[in-house]
Design a protein around this motif. Structure first.
Motif, PDB file in Angstrom:
ATOM      1  N   PHE A  41      -3.966   1.027  -4.242  1.00 39.06           N
ATOM      2  CA  PHE A  41      -3.997   1.429  -2.907  1.00 39.06           C
ATOM      3  C   PHE A  41      -4.941   2.362  -2.701  1.00 39.06           C
ATOM      4  N   LYS A  42      -5.551   2.689  -1.519  1.00 42.10           N
ATOM      5  CA  LYS A  42      -6.452   3.484  -0.997  1.00 42.10           C
ATOM      6  C   LYS A  42      -5.776   4.284  -0.032  1.00 42.10           C
ATOM      7  N   VAL A  43      -5.592   5.663  -0.209  1.00 41.16           N
ATOM      8  CA  VAL A  43      -4.838   6.716   0.471  1.00 41.16           C
ATOM      9  C   VAL A  43      -6.044   7.569   1.114  1.00 41.16           C
ATOM     10  N   LYS A  44      -5.591   7.942   2.528  1.00 44.03           N
ATOM     11  CA  LYS A  44      -6.417   8.941   3.279  1.00 44.03           C
ATOM     12  C   LYS A  44      -5.488   9.922   4.155  1.00 44.03           C
ATOM     13  N   TYR A  50       5.916  -0.380   0.153  1.00 43.38           N
ATOM     14  CA  TYR A  50       5.037   0.744  -0.350  1.00 43.38           C
ATOM     15  C   TYR A  50       4.714   1.572   0.786  1.00 43.38           C
ATOM     16  N   GLN A  51       5.389   2.668   0.591  1.00 39.70           N
ATOM     17  CA  GLN A  51       5.363   3.786   1.666  1.00 39.70           C
ATOM     18  C   GLN A  51       4.426   5.208   1.394  1.00 39.70           C
ATOM     19  N   LEU A  52       4.019   5.495   2.480  1.00 37.63           N
ATOM     20  CA  LEU A  52       3.336   6.894   2.476  1.00 37.63           C
ATOM     21  C   LEU A  52       3.742   7.712   3.540  1.00 37.63           C
ATOM     22  N   SER A  53       4.086   8.942   3.239  1.00 35.69           N
ATOM     23  CA  SER A  53       4.832   9.669   4.186  1.00 35.69           C
ATOM     24  C   SER A  53       3.739  11.111   4.534  1.00 35.69           C
ATOM     25  N   SER A  54       4.000  11.486   5.824  1.00 34.71           N
ATOM     26  CA  SER A  54       3.344  12.707   6.098  1.00 34.71           C
ATOM     27  C   SER A  54       4.238  13.833   5.997  1.00 34.71           C
ATOM     28  N   LYS A  55       3.668  14.981   5.723  1.00 36.65           N
ATOM     29  CA  LYS A  55       4.452  16.247   5.272  1.00 36.65           C
ATOM     30  C   LYS A  55       5.060  16.856   6.627  1.00 36.65           C
ATOM     31  N   ARG A  56       6.240  17.409   6.624  1.00 39.26           N
ATOM     32  CA  ARG A  56       6.745  17.940   7.970  1.00 39.26           C
ATOM     33  C   ARG A  56       5.750  18.961   8.284  1.00 39.26           C
ATOM     34  N   THR A  57       5.595  18.876   9.440  1.00 41.01           N
ATOM     35  CA  THR A  57       4.754  20.125   9.933  1.00 41.01           C
ATOM     36  C   THR A  57       5.652  21.303  10.885  1.00 41.01           C
ATOM     37  N   GLU A  72      -3.978   7.027   6.209  1.00 43.82           N
ATOM     38  CA  GLU A  72      -4.064   5.536   6.080  1.00 43.82           C
ATOM     39  C   GLU A  72      -3.846   5.063   5.006  1.00 43.82           C
ATOM     40  N   LEU A  73      -3.322   4.022   4.743  1.00 46.65           N
ATOM     41  CA  LEU A  73      -2.727   3.329   3.615  1.00 46.65           C
ATOM     42  C   LEU A  73      -3.343   1.678   3.829  1.00 46.65           C
ATOM     43  N   LYS A  74      -4.477   1.520   2.705  1.00 45.60           N
ATOM     44  CA  LYS A  74      -4.960   0.061   2.343  1.00 45.60           C
ATOM     45  C   LYS A  74      -4.396  -0.225   1.158  1.00 45.60           C
ATOM     46  N   GLY A  75      -3.732  -1.546   1.222  1.00 48.72           N
ATOM     47  CA  GLY A  75      -3.279  -2.214  -0.117  1.00 48.72           C
ATOM     48  C   GLY A  75      -4.142  -3.013  -0.557  1.00 48.72           C
ATOM     49  N   PRO A  76      -3.700  -3.617  -1.685  1.00 44.96           N
ATOM     50  CA  PRO A  76      -4.628  -4.845  -2.477  1.00 44.96           C
ATOM     51  C   PRO A  76      -4.197  -6.181  -1.839  1.00 44.96           C
TER      52      PRO A  76
END
Length: 131
Positions: A37-40, A124-131, A51-55
């Motif tokens: 994965f590529k994470v931004k 496959y999950q990507l989470s933000s941090k609480r603000t 941003e989450l890009k997967g194979p």
């Protein structure tokens, strides 16, 4: 007519019960590359962006769906958006959440496996941090 509707509902419910939910897997900067994965993640004055890009495949499983969820402080889903991915397009999802919120944004890509290895399907999950 009511018998036909009843049979139709039974068929829908049977299919829903036959499909078990897939296991979530948290992606972060530490393990993203290992799984292809590529994470931004970045912020501007208004919001945090993910941003989450997967194979193309993982363990013989293909990306099938992508989406985002808004999650409350006690981890309850408030909103969920899911879209089917085109198998010929890159698997990616982009989301943003404003800074002035107590909620968390989760973006995900679901990799569904073929018959025989369905148990390897993952979200496959990507989470933000609480603000």
């Amino acid at each position: 007519m009511s018998k036909i509707c009843f049979i139709f509902l039974i068929l829908i419910c049977t299919k829903a019960f036959a499909e078990s939910p897939i296991e979530p897997f948290v992606i972060d900067h530490n393990n993203a590359k290992k799984y292809g994965f590529k994470v931004k993640e970045y912020s501007d004055a208004q919001a945090s962006h993910l941003e989450l890009k997967g194979p193309k495949t993982i363990n013989g499983c293909s990306p099938s769906r992508a989406g985002s969820a808004l999650v409350s402080h006690n981890n309850k889903e408030l909103s969920l958006n899911v879209a089917t991915l085109d198998p010929n397009s890159p698997s990616e999802i982009i989301g943003y959440i404003r800074h002035n919120t107590n909620y968390k944004l989760v973006i995900f890509i679901d990799y569904l496996c073929p018959k025989g290895i369905e148990g390897k399907s993952r979200s496959y999950q990507l989470s933000s941090k609480r603000t």
